[in-house]
Scaffold this motif. Sequence first.
Motif, PDB file in Angstrom:
ATOM      1  N   LYS A  63       0.726  -1.076   0.051  1.00 22.06           N
ATOM      2  CA  LYS A  63      -0.160  -0.023  -0.045  1.00 22.06           C
ATOM      3  C   LYS A  63       0.615   1.350  -0.046  1.00 22.06           C
ATOM      4  N   GLU A  64       1.979   1.196   0.848  1.00 23.00           N
ATOM      5  CA  GLU A  64       2.583   2.347   0.834  1.00 23.00           C
ATOM      6  C   GLU A  64       3.529   2.538  -0.470  1.00 23.00           C
ATOM      7  N   CYS A  65       4.012   1.507  -1.022  1.00 28.49           N
ATOM      8  CA  CYS A  65       4.547   1.437  -2.317  1.00 28.49           C
ATOM      9  C   CYS A  65       3.621   2.098  -3.448  1.00 28.49           C
ATOM     10  N   ARG A  66       2.489   1.664  -3.482  1.00 27.14           N
ATOM     11  CA  ARG A  66       1.307   2.206  -4.316  1.00 27.14           C
ATOM     12  C   ARG A  66       1.207   3.707  -3.942  1.00 27.14           C
ATOM     13  N   GLN A  67       1.069   4.127  -2.848  1.00 29.34           N
ATOM     14  CA  GLN A  67       0.956   5.630  -2.665  1.00 29.34           C
ATOM     15  C   GLN A  67       2.324   6.462  -3.080  1.00 29.34           C
ATOM     16  N   ARG A  69       4.433   5.404  -5.349  1.00 27.29           N
ATOM     17  CA  ARG A  69       4.482   5.225  -6.961  1.00 27.29           C
ATOM     18  C   ARG A  69       3.534   6.213  -7.597  1.00 27.29           C
ATOM     19  N   ALA A  70       2.160   6.553  -6.923  1.00 26.90           N
ATOM     20  CA  ALA A  70       1.264   7.341  -7.459  1.00 26.90           C
ATOM     21  C   ALA A  70       1.721   8.803  -7.436  1.00 26.90           C
ATOM     22  N   PHE A  71       2.631   9.012  -6.425  1.00 27.47           N
ATOM     23  CA  PHE A  71       2.917  10.557  -6.245  1.00 27.47           C
ATOM     24  C   PHE A  71       4.093  10.568  -7.174  1.00 27.47           C
ATOM     25  N   THR A  72       4.962   9.622  -7.177  1.00 23.34           N
ATOM     26  CA  THR A  72       6.061  10.091  -8.042  1.00 23.34           C
ATOM     27  C   THR A  72       5.646   9.901  -9.484  1.00 23.34           C
ATOM     28  N   LEU A  73       4.785   9.080  -9.885  1.00 24.50           N
ATOM     29  CA  LEU A  73       4.347   9.184 -11.277  1.00 24.50           C
ATOM     30  C   LEU A  73       3.441  10.507 -11.673  1.00 24.50           C
ATOM     31  N   ALA A  74       2.670  10.841 -10.674  1.00 21.77           N
ATOM     32  CA  ALA A  74       1.994  12.160 -10.732  1.00 21.77           C
ATOM     33  C   ALA A  74       3.035  13.222 -11.116  1.00 21.77           C
ATOM     34  N   LEU A  75       4.067  13.366 -10.316  1.00 22.15           N
ATOM     35  CA  LEU A  75       5.150  14.181 -10.482  1.00 22.15           C
ATOM     36  C   LEU A  75       5.962  14.165 -11.882  1.00 22.15           C
ATOM     37  N   CYS A  76       6.382  12.881 -12.311  1.00 24.53           N
ATOM     38  CA  CYS A  76       7.033  12.575 -13.537  1.00 24.53           C
ATOM     39  C   CYS A  76       5.904  13.237 -14.698  1.00 24.53           C
ATOM     40  N   LEU A  77       4.771  12.728 -14.483  1.00 26.63           N
ATOM     41  CA  LEU A  77       3.918  13.112 -15.751  1.00 26.63           C
ATOM     42  C   LEU A  77       3.667  14.452 -15.805  1.00 26.63           C
ATOM     43  N   ALA A  78       3.525  15.045 -14.756  1.00 28.57           N
ATOM     44  CA  ALA A  78       3.233  16.659 -14.740  1.00 28.57           C
ATOM     45  C   ALA A  78       4.401  17.294 -15.557  1.00 28.57           C
ATOM     46  N   GLY A  79       5.656  16.810 -15.354  1.00 30.02           N
ATOM     47  CA  GLY A  79       6.855  17.358 -16.248  1.00 30.02           C
ATOM     48  C   GLY A  79       7.188  16.793 -17.566  1.00 30.02           C
ATOM     49  N   ALA A  80       6.258  15.884 -17.899  1.00 31.47           N
ATOM     50  CA  ALA A  80       6.612  15.120 -19.073  1.00 31.47           C
ATOM     51  C   ALA A  80       6.009  16.261 -20.480  1.00 31.47           C
ATOM     52  N   ASN A  81       6.816  16.497 -21.332  1.00 28.87           N
ATOM     53  CA  ASN A  81       6.241  17.006 -22.414  1.00 28.87           C
ATOM     54  C   ASN A  81       5.770  16.453 -23.742  1.00 28.87           C
ATOM     55  N   ASP A  82       5.845  15.245 -23.620  1.00 30.14           N
ATOM     56  CA  ASP A  82       5.476  14.156 -24.847  1.00 30.14           C
ATOM     57  C   ASP A  82       5.097  12.840 -24.409  1.00 30.14           C
ATOM     58  N   LYS A  83       4.599  12.394 -25.495  1.00 31.87           N
ATOM     59  CA  LYS A  83       4.093  10.765 -25.027  1.00 31.87           C
ATOM     60  C   LYS A  83       5.205   9.896 -24.682  1.00 31.87           C
ATOM     61  N   HIS A  90       5.937   5.749 -16.724  1.00 27.43           N
ATOM     62  CA  HIS A  90       5.246   4.601 -16.629  1.00 27.43           C
ATOM     63  C   HIS A  90       6.334   3.661 -16.276  1.00 27.43           C
ATOM     64  N   GLU A  91       7.066   3.461 -17.265  1.00 31.81           N
ATOM     65  CA  GLU A  91       8.507   2.292 -17.205  1.00 31.81           C
ATOM     66  C   GLU A  91       9.262   2.552 -15.904  1.00 31.81           C
ATOM     67  N   ARG A  92       9.019   3.829 -15.364  1.00 30.68           N
ATOM     68  CA  ARG A  92      10.118   3.532 -14.165  1.00 30.68           C
ATOM     69  C   ARG A  92       9.496   3.603 -12.995  1.00 30.68           C
ATOM     70  N   ALA A  93       8.176   3.493 -13.085  1.00 28.72           N
ATOM     71  CA  ALA A  93       7.211   3.532 -11.715  1.00 28.72           C
ATOM     72  C   ALA A  93       7.632   2.036 -11.483  1.00 28.72           C
ATOM     73  N   PRO A  94       7.800   2.024  -9.931  1.00 25.18           N
ATOM     74  CA  PRO A  94       8.089   0.649  -9.525  1.00 25.18           C
ATOM     75  C   PRO A  94       6.921  -0.202  -9.355  1.00 25.18           C
ATOM     76  N   ALA A  95       6.982  -1.535  -9.553  1.00 28.26           N
ATOM     77  CA  ALA A  95       5.935  -2.493  -9.399  1.00 28.26           C
ATOM     78  C   ALA A  95       5.559  -2.674  -7.921  1.00 28.26           C
ATOM     79  N   CYS A  96       4.358  -2.718  -7.346  1.00 25.89           N
ATOM     80  CA  CYS A  96       4.117  -2.847  -6.020  1.00 25.89           C
ATOM     81  C   CYS A  96       3.319  -4.223  -5.785  1.00 25.89           C
ATOM     82  N   VAL A  97       4.042  -5.268  -5.237  1.00 32.66           N
ATOM     83  CA  VAL A  97       3.378  -6.373  -4.825  1.00 32.66           C
ATOM     84  C   VAL A  97       3.723  -7.049  -3.580  1.00 32.66           C
TER      85      VAL A  97
END
Length: 124
Positions: A63-67, A69-83, A90-97
Amino acid sequence: MKRFSAFRHALMALPMLLALGACTTYEYVPPSSDAGRACAAQCEQPRQSCIASAQDRAEAGAKECRQTRAFTLALCLAGANDKAQKEKCHERAPACVAIPMTESCEASFRRCYTSCGGQVIEVD
């Protein structure tokens, strides 16, 4: 780029697959006396409690990993300029199991079982 992503995910799963492949199984020979069998039966409750705790810890970690992941993914996507950059996010976001670590629970159970007069035989 998609091929690299699939390779990366397969590589991340490798340690888990190796751990599963290295599993040892056990055969349990019950104690010969009634008192020994009653004792061995009492070993099960602490085992189940230990496994439940391990599952709770694993789920909390996932659960902590997913939280995170969501935060770092949102930050990364906010700074992304293209597809392509968004894909990298998305590739860099860790898998949480949630994989409960229950080996210590099982080891304690085996010690308890043998202390009650039972035998634990390792089967490969």
